[in-house]
Enzyme design. Structure first.
Site, PDB file in Angstrom:
ATOM      1  N   ASN A  66      23.784   2.880  29.857  1.00 15.01           N
ATOM      2  CA  ASN A  66      23.268   4.218  28.932  1.00 15.01           C
ATOM      3  C   ASN A  66      24.371   4.781  28.052  1.00 15.01           C
ATOM      4  O   ASN A  66      25.394   4.819  28.433  1.00 15.01           O
ATOM      5  CB  ASN A  66      22.802   5.209  29.746  1.00 15.01           C
ATOM      6  CG  ASN A  66      22.489   6.528  29.157  1.00 15.01           C
ATOM      7  OD1 ASN A  66      22.314   6.502  27.935  1.00 15.01           O
ATOM      8  ND2 ASN A  66      21.967   7.472  29.812  1.00 15.01           N
ATOM      9  N   ASP A  68      21.210  -2.922  28.319  1.00 10.00           N
ATOM     10  CA  ASP A  68      20.135  -2.096  28.034  1.00 10.00           C
ATOM     11  C   ASP A  68      20.075  -0.944  29.116  1.00 10.00           C
ATOM     12  O   ASP A  68      20.478  -1.113  30.064  1.00 10.00           O
ATOM     13  CB  ASP A  68      18.713  -2.695  27.617  1.00 10.00           C
ATOM     14  CG  ASP A  68      18.058  -1.899  26.605  1.00 10.00           C
ATOM     15  OD1 ASP A  68      17.953  -2.724  25.737  1.00 10.00           O
ATOM     16  OD2 ASP A  68      17.511  -0.744  26.819  1.00 10.00           O
ATOM     17  N   ILE A  69      19.295   0.018  28.725  1.00  9.29           N
ATOM     18  CA  ILE A  69      18.978   1.073  29.595  1.00  9.29           C
ATOM     19  C   ILE A  69      18.013   0.706  30.950  1.00  9.29           C
ATOM     20  O   ILE A  69      17.995   1.184  31.858  1.00  9.29           O
ATOM     21  CB  ILE A  69      18.494   2.615  28.947  1.00  9.29           C
ATOM     22  CG1 ILE A  69      18.595   3.446  29.568  1.00  9.29           C
ATOM     23  CG2 ILE A  69      16.994   2.339  28.239  1.00  9.29           C
ATOM     24  CD1 ILE A  69      18.598   4.758  28.917  1.00  9.29           C
ATOM     25  N   ARG A  70      17.173  -0.544  30.284  1.00  6.74           N
ATOM     26  CA  ARG A  70      16.261  -1.083  31.435  1.00  6.74           C
ATOM     27  C   ARG A  70      16.400  -2.327  31.701  1.00  6.74           C
ATOM     28  O   ARG A  70      16.985  -3.280  30.790  1.00  6.74           O
ATOM     29  CB  ARG A  70      14.813  -0.867  30.716  1.00  6.74           C
ATOM     30  CG  ARG A  70      14.222   0.371  31.122  1.00  6.74           C
ATOM     31  CD  ARG A  70      12.792   0.872  30.586  1.00  6.74           C
ATOM     32  NE  ARG A  70      12.886   2.142  30.135  1.00  6.74           N
ATOM     33  CZ  ARG A  70      12.984   2.782  28.772  1.00  6.74           C
ATOM     34  NH1 ARG A  70      13.362   1.848  27.961  1.00  6.74           N
ATOM     35  NH2 ARG A  70      12.893   4.135  28.651  1.00  6.74           N
ATOM     36  N   TYR A  80      15.589  10.116  11.907  1.00  4.63           N
ATOM     37  CA  TYR A  80      16.256   8.734  12.007  1.00  4.63           C
ATOM     38  C   TYR A  80      17.052   8.686  10.948  1.00  4.63           C
ATOM     39  O   TYR A  80      18.153   8.208  10.946  1.00  4.63           O
ATOM     40  CB  TYR A  80      15.149   7.698  12.103  1.00  4.63           C
ATOM     41  CG  TYR A  80      15.531   6.254  12.091  1.00  4.63           C
ATOM     42  CD1 TYR A  80      16.262   5.847  12.995  1.00  4.63           C
ATOM     43  CD2 TYR A  80      15.081   5.523  10.996  1.00  4.63           C
ATOM     44  CE1 TYR A  80      16.551   4.470  12.739  1.00  4.63           C
ATOM     45  CE2 TYR A  80      15.337   4.263  11.056  1.00  4.63           C
ATOM     46  CZ  TYR A  80      16.222   3.618  11.906  1.00  4.63           C
ATOM     47  OH  TYR A  80      16.461   2.428  11.902  1.00  4.63           O
ATOM     48  N   GLY A  86      15.552  -4.672  22.497  1.00  9.36           N
ATOM     49  CA  GLY A  86      14.894  -4.321  21.447  1.00  9.36           C
ATOM     50  C   GLY A  86      14.491  -5.313  20.606  1.00  9.36           C
ATOM     51  O   GLY A  86      14.934  -6.782  20.667  1.00  9.36           O
ATOM     52  N   GLY A 118      22.006  -2.133  23.801  1.00  8.73           N
ATOM     53  CA  GLY A 118      20.286  -2.216  23.311  1.00  8.73           C
ATOM     54  C   GLY A 118      20.022  -3.605  23.266  1.00  8.73           C
ATOM     55  O   GLY A 118      19.348  -3.902  21.893  1.00  8.73           O
ATOM     56  N   LYS A 162      21.092   8.097  10.751  1.00 10.27           N
ATOM     57  CA  LYS A 162      21.854   6.992  10.192  1.00 10.27           C
ATOM     58  C   LYS A 162      22.853   7.206   9.160  1.00 10.27           C
ATOM     59  O   LYS A 162      24.040   6.676   8.994  1.00 10.27           O
ATOM     60  CB  LYS A 162      20.733   5.890   9.670  1.00 10.27           C
ATOM     61  CG  LYS A 162      19.864   5.119  10.831  1.00 10.27           C
ATOM     62  CD  LYS A 162      20.831   4.230  11.432  1.00 10.27           C
ATOM     63  CE  LYS A 162      20.057   3.623  12.827  1.00 10.27           C
ATOM     64  NZ  LYS A 162      20.972   2.854  13.650  1.00 10.27           N
TER      65      LYS A 162
HETATM   66  C1  AKB Z   1      11.776   1.988  10.803  1.00  8.11           C
HETATM   67  O1  AKB Z   1      10.614   1.705  10.409  1.00  8.11           O
HETATM   68  O2  AKB Z   1      12.003   3.149  11.473  1.00  8.11           O
HETATM   69  C2  AKB Z   1      12.911   0.769  10.794  1.00  8.11           C
HETATM   70  C3  AKB Z   1      13.822   0.749   9.816  1.00  8.11           C
HETATM   71  C4  AKB Z   1      13.412   0.783   8.244  1.00  8.11           C
HETATM   72  O3  AKB Z   1      14.771   1.191  10.145  1.00  8.11           O
HETATM   73  N1  AKB Z   1      12.147  -0.416  10.927  1.00  8.11           N
END
Ligand code: AKB
Length: 314
Positions: A53, A35-37, A143, A12, A9, A147
Site C-alpha cells: 500500500n 499492488d494493494i491486491r 485527478y 492496473g 500499482g 497530477k
Molecule cells: C483518464 O481518463 O482519467 C485517464 C487519463 C487521460 O489520464 N485515462
C-alpha cells in the site's frame, strides 16, 4: 549494472503491460510487481510479487529495504472519473503516495523513478488545439490537479535533491491486454470489446468530443525510451507532453465500421465524464519529447483499430 525494478500499482492498465515488457528486457526476477491486491494475471505472476500500500510508508520502506531497487515505477493512482466520486481519497493516494515514494527514493538513493502524469493537467483555459508543453494550466478535476501538483513535486525533488525522476503526460491509453479503470477516456477501450461482443456501443462521450489517445504499444515504448534516455538530455523534469492520436467517438466508430460494417454507435444523453472531457485538450504538441529523447509514434487511428480488433478477436 544489474537493475532491480519495483513497479508499484502493477495490476492496473499500464502496470500489467509494463511489468511484462520490463521482465522481457531485464529478466523476470529483476522486476518486482506490487499492488494493494493479489491478481490472477499470468504476466504479473511470472516473477516476484509483493502486496504494497503506497500510503503505508513503513510497508514501502520494508519493500525497498528487501529489494534495494535501482528503479521504481509508481503507477498506483485513482483516475479522473472515480476521482470525482472519491475526491479526498484520490487526492490522498495520488499525492501522498507520490511523496512517500519520492522521499524513499532519496533515502535509498534510487537511480531512476518513473511517475505518470496525464493530459488531465490541462484545463478549460489551456489552449485546446496543439496544447503546448508550457501554457495556462487550470485543471478542474481532482485527478487533474493532483497530477499537476505531482508534477511540481517531481520537478522540486529533482532540483532540490538531484532525484532522477522522469514523467510522461499520457493521453488516454488503448490496449487489448488490459482494461482501464475509472477514467474519462475508457470509452475508447470499451467500444472495441462491445463492438466485437454485441455489435453496438453506447458512448458516454458525445460524437464530436476530440481527445488525445495513444496505443498501449506506443505508450510502453515511450516509457522505456524515456527511462533509457541520457539524463543530461532531459530538459523537462515536470512531465513530457505526448501527442498520441486525436479522434472523436464518431471518428473511432467510423474506423471500426470499416472492419465490422454492422457496428452501431449511440450516445448517452448525459454523463458526468463529458464535463471532464470538455475541459481537456483536443490535441497535444509533443515537440519537447521529440527533441529531447527522439520520440516518434508508430500507430495512427487506422493501424491501432486494426491491431486492437485483430488481437481482441484472438
Ligand atoms: C483518464 O481518463 O482519467 C485517464 C487519463 C487521460 O489520464 N485515462
Amino acid at each position: 549494472m544489474t537493475e532491480t525494478i519495483i513497479v508499484l500499482g502493477s495490476n492496473g492498465q499500464i502496470g500489467t503491460e509494463l511489468v511484462m515488457n520490463l521482465r522481457a528486457k531485464y529478466g523476470n526476477n529483476q522486476v518486482v510487481a506490487s499492488d494493494i491486491r493479489q491478481t490472477d494475471n499470468a504476466a504479473i505472476k511470472s516473477g516476484p510479487f509483493e502486496l504494497v500500500n503506497v500510503l503505508d510508508k513503513e510497508n514501502l520502506h520494508q519493500i525497498f529495504e528487501k529489494y534495494k531497487p535501482t528503479q521504481v515505477y509508481l503507477l498506483a493512482a485513482i483516475l479522473s472519473a472515480v476521482g470525482e466520486q472519491k475526491p479526498k481519497l484520490a487526492w490522498d493516494l495520488n499525492m501522498n503516495g507520490l511523496i512517500n515514494v519520492l522521499d524513499l527514493a532519496v533515502e535509498f538513493k534510487i537511480a531512476k523513478v518513473f511517475w505518470p502524469s496525464s493530459i488531465a493537467v490541462f484545463g478549460p483555459h489551456s489552449p485546446m488545439e496543439n496544447t503546448p508543453q508550457f501554457c495556462i494550466m487550470d485543471p478542474n478535476s481532482v485527478y487533474g490537479f493532483s497530477k499537476l501538483a505531482g508534477e511540481r513535486w517531481c520537478e522540486y525533488y529533482h532540483a532540490k535533491y538531484g532525484l532522477d525522476v522522469r514523467s510522461i503526460r499520457y493521453p488516454g491509453l488503448i490496449g487489448w491486454r488490459s482494461e482501464p479503470g475509472g477514467g474519462t477516456t475508457d470509452y475508447a477501450v470499451n467500444i472495441f470489446h462491445e463492438a466485437l461482443e454485441h455489435g453496438k456501443y453506447e458512448s458516454f462521450l458525445s460524437a464530436d468530443t476530440a481527445l488525445p489517445m495513444m496505443y498501449m504499444e506506443d505508450a510502453i515504448r515511450a516509457t522505456l525510451e524515456l527511462m533509457d534516455a541520457p539524463a543530461d538530455k532531459l530538459t523537462i523534469r515536470s512531465s513530457y507532453n505526448l501527442g498520441g492520436i486525436s479522434f472523436t467517438p464518431a471518428q473511432l466508430s467510423a474506423e471500426i465500421k470499416k472492419h465490422l460494417p454492422d457496428f452501431e454507435i449511440s450516445y448517452a444523453a448525459h454523463d458526468p465524464r463529458q464535463a471532464i472531457a470538455d475541459s481537456w485538450p483536443n490535441s497535444i504538441d509533443e515537440t519537447y519529447a521529440q527533441k529531447d529523447w527522439g520520440w516518434k509514434q508508430k500507430f495512427d487511428l487506422a493501424s491501432m483499430t486494426a491491431d486492437m480488433l485483430e488481437n481482441l478477436k484472438k
